[in-house]
Design an enzyme around this catalytic site. Structure first.
Site, PDB file in Angstrom:
ATOM      1  N   SER A  74       0.847  -1.191   0.000  1.00 44.63           N
ATOM      2  CA  SER A  74       0.000   0.000   0.000  1.00 44.63           C
ATOM      3  C   SER A  74       0.882   1.240   0.000  1.00 44.63           C
ATOM      4  O   SER A  74       1.653   1.462   0.938  1.00 44.63           O
ATOM      5  CB  SER A  74      -0.895   0.009   1.243  1.00 44.63           C
ATOM      6  OG  SER A  74      -1.349   1.333   1.467  1.00 44.63           O
ATOM      7  N   HIS A 109      -1.273  -1.356  -4.277  1.00 44.38           N
ATOM      8  CA  HIS A 109      -2.530  -0.992  -3.617  1.00 44.38           C
ATOM      9  C   HIS A 109      -2.572   0.524  -3.395  1.00 44.38           C
ATOM     10  O   HIS A 109      -1.668   1.102  -2.793  1.00 44.38           O
ATOM     11  CB  HIS A 109      -2.608  -1.734  -2.275  1.00 44.38           C
ATOM     12  CG  HIS A 109      -3.888  -1.543  -1.523  1.00 44.38           C
ATOM     13  ND1 HIS A 109      -5.021  -2.299  -1.768  1.00 44.38           N
ATOM     14  CD2 HIS A 109      -4.214  -0.696  -0.517  1.00 44.38           C
ATOM     15  CE1 HIS A 109      -5.979  -1.923  -0.943  1.00 44.38           C
ATOM     16  NE2 HIS A 109      -5.521  -0.946  -0.174  1.00 44.38           N
ATOM     17  N   ASP A 126      -4.724   3.675  -1.922  1.00 43.41           N
ATOM     18  CA  ASP A 126      -5.785   4.032  -0.979  1.00 43.41           C
ATOM     19  C   ASP A 126      -6.324   5.422  -1.274  1.00 43.41           C
ATOM     20  O   ASP A 126      -5.610   6.415  -1.132  1.00 43.41           O
ATOM     21  CB  ASP A 126      -5.241   3.980   0.450  1.00 43.41           C
ATOM     22  CG  ASP A 126      -4.998   2.554   0.906  1.00 43.41           C
ATOM     23  OD1 ASP A 126      -5.961   1.765   0.868  1.00 43.41           O
ATOM     24  OD2 ASP A 126      -3.861   2.232   1.280  1.00 43.41           O
ATOM     25  N   MET A 141      -8.925   8.278  -0.218  1.00 47.84           N
ATOM     26  CA  MET A 141      -9.707   8.712   0.952  1.00 47.84           C
ATOM     27  C   MET A 141     -10.224  10.131   0.732  1.00 47.84           C
ATOM     28  O   MET A 141      -9.507  10.964   0.177  1.00 47.84           O
ATOM     29  CB  MET A 141      -8.830   8.692   2.202  1.00 47.84           C
ATOM     30  CG  MET A 141      -8.173   7.351   2.462  1.00 47.84           C
ATOM     31  SD  MET A 141      -7.270   7.372   4.015  1.00 47.84           S
ATOM     32  CE  MET A 141      -6.497   5.750   3.975  1.00 47.84           C
ATOM     33  N   HIS A 197      -8.461   1.091  -3.862  1.00 49.99           N
ATOM     34  CA  HIS A 197      -9.372   0.911  -2.727  1.00 49.99           C
ATOM     35  C   HIS A 197     -10.044   2.255  -2.432  1.00 49.99           C
ATOM     36  O   HIS A 197      -9.393   3.181  -1.959  1.00 49.99           O
ATOM     37  CB  HIS A 197      -8.529   0.401  -1.539  1.00 49.99           C
ATOM     38  CG  HIS A 197      -9.277   0.272  -0.250  1.00 49.99           C
ATOM     39  ND1 HIS A 197      -8.638   0.066   0.959  1.00 49.99           N
ATOM     40  CD2 HIS A 197     -10.604   0.301   0.043  1.00 49.99           C
ATOM     41  CE1 HIS A 197      -9.525  -0.013   1.926  1.00 49.99           C
ATOM     42  NE2 HIS A 197     -10.735   0.143   1.405  1.00 49.99           N
ATOM     43  N   MET A 234     -12.095   4.537  -0.373  1.00 49.28           N
ATOM     44  CA  MET A 234     -12.686   4.813   0.945  1.00 49.28           C
ATOM     45  C   MET A 234     -13.346   6.179   0.850  1.00 49.28           C
ATOM     46  O   MET A 234     -12.894   7.179   1.435  1.00 49.28           O
ATOM     47  CB  MET A 234     -11.584   4.799   2.016  1.00 49.28           C
ATOM     48  CG  MET A 234     -11.137   3.389   2.356  1.00 49.28           C
ATOM     49  SD  MET A 234      -9.516   3.357   3.148  1.00 49.28           S
ATOM     50  CE  MET A 234      -8.483   3.459   1.700  1.00 49.28           C
ATOM     51  N   MET A 289     -11.425  -5.543   5.916  1.00 48.37           N
ATOM     52  CA  MET A 289     -10.606  -4.557   6.639  1.00 48.37           C
ATOM     53  C   MET A 289     -10.247  -5.128   8.007  1.00 48.37           C
ATOM     54  O   MET A 289     -11.133  -5.483   8.785  1.00 48.37           O
ATOM     55  CB  MET A 289     -11.376  -3.248   6.839  1.00 48.37           C
ATOM     56  CG  MET A 289     -11.535  -2.376   5.608  1.00 48.37           C
ATOM     57  SD  MET A 289     -10.025  -1.981   4.704  1.00 48.37           S
ATOM     58  CE  MET A 289      -8.995  -1.205   5.958  1.00 48.37           C
ATOM     59  N   ASP A 301      -6.585  -6.226   4.616  1.00 42.98           N
ATOM     60  CA  ASP A 301      -5.952  -4.900   4.592  1.00 42.98           C
ATOM     61  C   ASP A 301      -5.950  -4.294   5.986  1.00 42.98           C
ATOM     62  O   ASP A 301      -7.010  -4.013   6.551  1.00 42.98           O
ATOM     63  CB  ASP A 301      -6.762  -4.021   3.617  1.00 42.98           C
ATOM     64  CG  ASP A 301      -6.157  -2.646   3.406  1.00 42.98           C
ATOM     65  OD1 ASP A 301      -5.101  -2.349   3.978  1.00 42.98           O
ATOM     66  OD2 ASP A 301      -6.772  -1.866   2.654  1.00 42.98           O
TER      67      ASP A 301
END
Ligand code: DX5
Ligand code: ZN
Length: 232
Positions: A13, A38, A40, A42, A71, A73, A142, A180
């Site tokens: 990540s 990966h 992330d 957000m 991913h 979020m 998660m 994760d």
């Protein structure tokens, strides 16, 4: 007589990478054998933190040699899925907690030629995946509350991975299980034994002095665990 062990993928990540030297850090983990990168995303609403958007994914895509596992979020992920796919995502996962029409969202991701995953937070029950399991390419469990890197693995997640595996088997789903949060050398064998086949790791890789070596050892530990074939 031995059956082929399941392949386990390691997905570093970049949340814990040096954002001023992303190209260097991604190359390092790729040399170490990273299977996916990966990413992330957000939004400061669904989770308290804010990270990156499609322009950065597009830039990473130019230099990465491994598929990008994005991913999301974020609230209202439907508004951004096309942009992330166009930016170069090979996998996109969305949180079930924000999607009343999850079936439609998953179907849409797949129409873009992108692998579709559903993510469940630590407090979200496995049963929330029951009606969608067969449509999924992967489930992301998660093992920390999303928002930050470097948190501790929530022990209950291990049992959750086992129950997701049971649900997938019961529903005839071929979805992979990704985990994760808080993954490191100390728990990689147990999460693989429980059924996880995609391991996300941020701090354990980019917090190490040698991210390339850390990727290599995590990968060796994961594949060693997969080869023993022990199911916990
Ligand atoms: C957490 C993110 C994770 C995070 C994992 O909200 O989804 O991908 O980067 O980081 P570590 O491995 O440090 O827990
Ligand atoms: Zn993540």
């Amino acid at each position: 007589m031995s059956t082929r062990p399941p392949t386990v993928w390691v997905a570093p990540s970049i949340l814990s990478a040096d954002f001023a030297a992303l190209g260097r850090d991604i190359s390092a983990v790729e040399r170490g054998g990273a299977d996916l990168i990966h990413v992330d995303v957000m939004d400061g609403h669904f989770v308290p933190n804010i990270t990156i958007g499609p322009p950065v994914v597009r830039a990473i895509k130019r230099i990465a040699t491994r598929p990008l596992d994005v991913h999301l979020m974020i609230e209202e992920p439907d508004r951004y899925i096309d942009d992330f796919a166009a930016a170069g995502a090979s996998m996109i996962s969305v949180h079930v907690e924000v999607l009343p029409h999850l079936h439609r969202t998953i179907a849409h991701i797949k129409t873009l030629g992108v692998k579709a995953g559903a993510v469940i937070n630590p407090s979200t029950p496995v049963s929330s995946l029951e009606e969608i399991a067969r449509e999924l390419d992967f489930v992301l469990v998660m093992s920390v509350n999303p928002g930050f890197g470097g948190q501790s693995f929530i022990p209950h997640s291990l049992d959750k991975v086992r129950r997701v595996r049971e649900l997938l088997m019961a529903t005839g789903s071929v979805a992979q299980i990704e985990i994760d949060g808080g993954i490191d050398a100390s728990n990689v064998a147990t999460v693989v034994a429980a059924g996880a086949t995609i391991l996300v790791a941020g701090h354990a890789i980019f917090g190490a002095s040698d991210p390339e070596g850390a990727t290599r050892s995590l990968r060796a530990a994961a594949n060693g665990a997969a080869a023993t074939g022990t199911r916990a």
